[in-house]
Design a protein around this motif. Structure first.
Motif, PDB file in Angstrom:
ATOM      1  N   ARG A  21       0.803  -1.234   0.000  1.00 17.23           N
ATOM      2  CA  ARG A  21       0.000   0.000   0.000  1.00 17.23           C
ATOM      3  C   ARG A  21       0.826   1.271   0.000  1.00 17.23           C
ATOM      4  NH1 ARG A  21      -5.015  -1.949   3.639  1.00 17.23           N
ATOM      5  NH2 ARG A  21      -5.380  -3.789   2.356  1.00 17.23           N
ATOM      6  N   LYS A  22       1.895   1.270   0.802  1.00 19.79           N
ATOM      7  CA  LYS A  22       2.668   2.497   0.943  1.00 19.79           C
ATOM      8  C   LYS A  22       3.996   2.440   0.194  1.00 19.79           C
ATOM      9  CE  LYS A  22       2.856   4.080   5.079  1.00 19.79           C
ATOM     10  NZ  LYS A  22       2.945   4.407   6.518  1.00 19.79           N
ATOM     11  N   THR A  27       7.375   2.617   4.097  1.00 20.72           N
ATOM     12  CA  THR A  27       6.908   1.883   5.280  1.00 20.72           C
ATOM     13  C   THR A  27       8.047   1.772   6.285  1.00 20.72           C
ATOM     14  OG1 THR A  27       5.450   0.549   3.886  1.00 20.72           O
ATOM     15  CG2 THR A  27       5.943  -0.294   6.095  1.00 20.72           C
ATOM     16  N   ASP A  31       5.893   1.328  11.596  1.00 22.71           N
ATOM     17  CA  ASP A  31       4.557   1.054  11.059  1.00 22.71           C
ATOM     18  C   ASP A  31       4.183  -0.413  11.257  1.00 22.71           C
ATOM     19  OD1 ASP A  31       4.333   3.665  10.163  1.00 22.71           O
ATOM     20  OD2 ASP A  31       5.091   3.210   8.153  1.00 22.71           O
TER      21      ASP A  31
ATOM     22  N   LYS B 109       0.939   6.306  -4.944  1.00 19.42           N
ATOM     23  CA  LYS B 109       0.867   6.176  -3.488  1.00 19.42           C
ATOM     24  C   LYS B 109       1.825   7.107  -2.764  1.00 19.42           C
ATOM     25  CE  LYS B 109       3.934   2.247  -3.792  1.00 19.42           C
ATOM     26  NZ  LYS B 109       3.707   1.200  -4.767  1.00 19.42           N
ATOM     27  N   SER B 110       2.796   7.658  -3.498  1.00 17.77           N
ATOM     28  CA  SER B 110       3.749   8.562  -2.843  1.00 17.77           C
ATOM     29  C   SER B 110       3.243   9.990  -2.780  1.00 17.77           C
ATOM     30  CB  SER B 110       5.095   8.522  -3.577  1.00 17.77           C
ATOM     31  OG  SER B 110       5.601   7.211  -3.610  1.00 17.77           O
TER      32      SER B 110
END
Lengths: 195, 195, 195, 195
Positions: A21-22, A27, A31, B109-110
Motif C-alpha cells: 500500500r505504501k 513503510t 509502522d 501512493k507517494s
DNA sequence: TATGAATGAGGGTTCATTCAT
DNA sequence: TATGAATGAACCCTCATTCAT
C-alpha cells in the motif's frame, strides 16, 4: 487445520500489506510494529533485516505462483488448454494474494544486488514457462505464428495488472476474470482455418 | 528550434529517470542535485518541494498520453480502427517516455491525498476514453459482447507493462510492438461471422 | 597566526578528547555534538562517518609523531645522540597531544580492516625508524649487542605509557621526563669499556 | 587436578579474550554467548551484569599480578635482585594472561565510578610496591639517585606494553624477555663506582 | 540451568528543507 | 542563482536485561 497464525506469519502478512500500500521505503519498521502491537526492536526476533523481510515476501510471491503454474505447463494437455489454465491460475493467484504479488512486482529495485539477482532468476524461470507454452502452440500449428516474446509480455502485463484493480467485492470472481482473459487471448491466438 | 534544454527541463528529466529507477522514496534530493552538478539547496530555485516535483512528473506523463490518444477517440474512425490506433499510440508513448510513464504508473501512493486525487482524476478520464471505444464497438456489433471493464483493464495492463521490458535496442520497434498488441486484441474481440 | 580555530578543527579536538577519555565506542555522536553545541546530524557536514573521524584522529597522531622524529633519524648525529633525541621528542609529543596519542595507541581495534591496515602501516614504519637507530648503534659498537626488537619494544612501551600518567601540572616538564628516560636507556645500552 | 573447567571459568576466559580483542563496548553479550554456545539470556545465570563481569576480570588480573609480585618485594633480597625478579615476574604474568592484562590495563574507563575506585586502589597499591623497591635501592646507594616516580612509570610502561607484541611463538620466551628488560633497567640504574 | 520473546533506550546516519550570505 | 551550514525529525538496527516457561 485451524486458523492458528504464528506471530511470524502475521508479521509477513502485515508487512506485505503495508509494503504493497505504501511502498517499501515509505513503510517504517515502526509502522509494522504498530500493527502487531509490539515494539520496533522486537521485530528483529523474527526477521534479520527490513530488506531480508522484503526478500522473503517476494520469494513467497513468486514461489506460490510457480508452484501453481508449473504442473499446468508440465501436464499433457494441448497448448491452448494449457494456456487457458495458466492464465486463469495466474489471475486467481494474483487476486488471492494481491499484497504479496504487488510487492513482488514492484519492489525488485528495493533489493540490493545479490538478493535482486535471486528474484530475477525466479522471474526468468517463470517467463520461460509461459513462453514454452506459446512456442509449443505455435510449433504445433495450434496458434498463429506470433512473436512469442512479445505475446508473452502482453499476456503477463494483462494478468499482473490485475492486482491494481481487482476487488473481491467486484462483480466478477477472480476465476471469471481469468476466463475472460483466457478467451480474449485464445481468440487472438488460435489459428482458425477460416477458409 | 535546436536542442536547448533549460535547467528546469533537465531537472525534470533527471528526476524522472531517478524516480523510475530507484523509486521516489529511495531517491534523495542529493541524488538529483549530483546529476545536475549543483548543490542540494539549489534545487529549490526550480521546484517547490520534492513531492511537488513528483506531481509535476506524473502530470506530464498522463497529459502526454492523453494529448496523443484523445484525438483518436474523438475521430470518426470505426471502433476497431480506433482501438488499434489507441493501442499503438499508447505503446509508442510508453516506449518514448518510459521514465515518466513508470513514475506515473507506480508512484501514485507517494503523493499526498490532494495531489493524488488530481492524478486519479486524470487516470479515470483516460480509462473512460478506452472504455468508450470498447463500448462503442460492442454496441455497434463490431466487437463481441465482452465485459468492457475487464477487457479495458486487460488492455491497459498489456500496454502499461511495456515499460518493464521494452528496449530501443530490441528486435521490434515500439510501433511494431503496438501492432502485435493491436492484432492480438482485435482478433480476440472481433465478432466474426464464421457461419 | 592567531588562534582561529575552524569548526572542523574544533570537532577533531573535541572528538579526540572524548574518544581518549571514554573510549571510541562509549562516545556517542550526541556527546560530540553536545560539546560543540550543534545537533547530532550536523556533524556530518564535517565528517563522513564516526569511523572516518576516528581514522583521521589516528592518522593525525601518528603523522605528527613521525614528522617530528624522522629528521632526527635521518640526521648525521651519532646513534646515542639520535636515540636520546628520539626519546625526548617522542615523550614531548605524547605529552603535547595526549588525547590524539591515546586514541592512536588504543583504538586500532575499533577501525574496520581497510583503515586498520593503513594505520598499521604507519605504525610499522615508525617502529622501523626506532629499530634502525638501535641497529646502527649496535653495529658501530656504540651500544651493547642487545636484541634490537625487544629493546625497541621496551623503549616504545616506556614512552607511550606517558599519556597514562603525565600531567602538565606535575613536577617535571615533558622535556625533563624525556631526559630521564633517555639517560636511563642510554646508561643501559652504552657499551662501556670498564676494563 | 585435571583440566576441568567449569562453565563459569570458561565464561571468564572467553569474555577476557573478546574484551581484549574487540574492546568492552564493542563486545556484545551475544558475542560471548555465541562462543559458549548458549543463549544471551542464559549468561545471567553466571554473572550479575556485563559491567560486573568486566570488574571481575580486572580484579582477577591485578590480583594475579599482585600475588606473584608481593612475595618478591617482601623478601630479604637486595634491591637490585628484587627489581630484576619483579620485572621478570611481571613480564611473565603479562605474557601468560595477556587477555586479562589487556582488559585490566585498558578498560578502567568502562567501569562505573564505584567499581573504578576499587580497581584504582589495587593499581596504586601495586605502584607502591614497585616504588618501594626503587626507593630502597636509591636509599641504600645501590641505584643512582633517580626520580623514583618517573622511573617507576618508565618501568611499568615497558613491561605493560608487552601484551601488545608478545607472541608465544616468538623467538624469545617471556622469561628471556623479562631478563632483557631487567638487564636494561639495572644497567641504567646501578650506581657503578667507575672511579 | 536454559530458553526465547519482549522491552525500552539509544546507537549512527540520512533526509528534505531553510536561510543568511 | 548558487552556496553550504544548520535544523529536526525520522530512519534501521543493536543492545543489556528481564521473565514466564
Amino acid at each position: 487445520m485451524g486458523n492458528e497464525t504464528t506471530r511470524r506469519e502475521e508479521l509477513l502478512i502485515v508487512a506485505a500489506r503495508l509494503f504493497s500500500r505504501k511502498g517499501y521505503h515509505a513503510t517504517s519498521m515502526q509502522d509494522i510494529a504498530d500493527e502487531l502491537n509490539i515494539l520496533r526492536g522486537s521485530l528483529y526476533h523474527y526477521i534479520e533485516s527490513k530488506e531480508g523481510l522484503l526478500y522473503e515476501l517476494m520469494e513467497l510471491g513468486i514461489q506460490t505462483l510457480m508452484e501453481r503454474v508449473r504442473p499446468i505447463v508440465e501436464s499433457d494437455l494441448p497448448p491452448d488448454e494449457k494456456l487457458a489454465r495458466l492464465i486463469r491460475q495466474h489471475t486467481i493467484t494474483i487476486a488471492s494474494y494481491p499484497d504479496f504479488m504487488a510487492v513482488f512486482l514492484h519492489e525488485l529495485k528495493s533489493l540490493s544486488p545479490p538478493r535482486r539477482e535471486r528474484i530475477l532468476a525466479y522471474r526468468q524461470e517463470y517467463d520461460h514457462l509461459v513462453r514454452r507454452i506459446l512456442a509449443e502452440g505455435v510449433e504445433r500449428g495450434v496458434f498463429r505464428p506470433v512473436d512469442v516474446r512479445v505475446v508473452s509480455f502482453a499476456l503477463l502485463g494483462m494478468v499482473n495488472w490485475v492486482y491494481q484493480w481487482y476487488s473481491p467485492d467486484g462483480p466478477l470472481s477472480a476465476e471469471e476474470i481469468g476466463t475472460v482473459f483466457a478467451n480474449l487471448v485464445l481468440q487472438g491466438l488460435l489459428d482458425r482455418d477460416d477458409t
